[in-house]
Design a protein around this motif. Structure first.
Motif: not given
Length: 134
Positions: A47-67
């Motif tokens: 299972p490792i390594p892996y790439l997570w791909i999703g639509t959930t906004r990560p808690s660590y994103w800076a203000e103004g970040s988007r996909a």
């Protein structure tokens, strides 16, 4: 060494179609993770390594970040030049955009790669190095 990384996408169905299409060309697989995400990696047994791909906004994103706002680059190891070619073709057929056709890269030594932009503009690469790149 890579353990995992992740990207946020705007349309999970489009992203899943894209990553499903390139998975086989690289000997990888996709696996559902939640209604808002999936994983891209080797297998359940590895299972490792892996790439997570999703639509959930990560808690660590800076203000103004988007996909797609800050283009990410991910390079996957391919087993051969033919796999790089297949990756590029599959990615384009699944909605990706060419960002560098398959071929050697000047100044990179024994290296053969291809670049595509996924549906959100992330730069996705497949490459092979060494004797297999010749």
């Amino acid at each position: 060494m890579l353990d995992h990384t992740g990207i946020v996408v705007s349309d999970l169905a489009k992203a899943r179609l894209f990553y499903d299409a390139i998975a086989d060309t690289l000997g990888l697989a996709t696996k559902s993770n939640s209604p808002e995400s999936f994983l891209f990696g080797r297998s359940a047994e590895e299972p490792i390594p892996y790439l997570w791909i999703g639509t959930t906004r990560p808690s660590y994103w800076a203000e103004g970040s988007r996909a797609g706002l800050n283009q990410m680059h991910i390079a996957f190891v391919a087993p051969s030049k033919e796999a790089v070619d297949a990756f590029h073709s599959a990615a384009i057929a699944a909605g990706g955009r060419d960002n560098g056709a398959p071929g050697p890269r000047e100044g990179a030594g024994d290296y053969y790669g291809a670049f595509v932009l996924d549906p959100d503009g992330n730069n996705i690469e497949a490459c092979v190095r060494g004797a297999a790149a010749g």
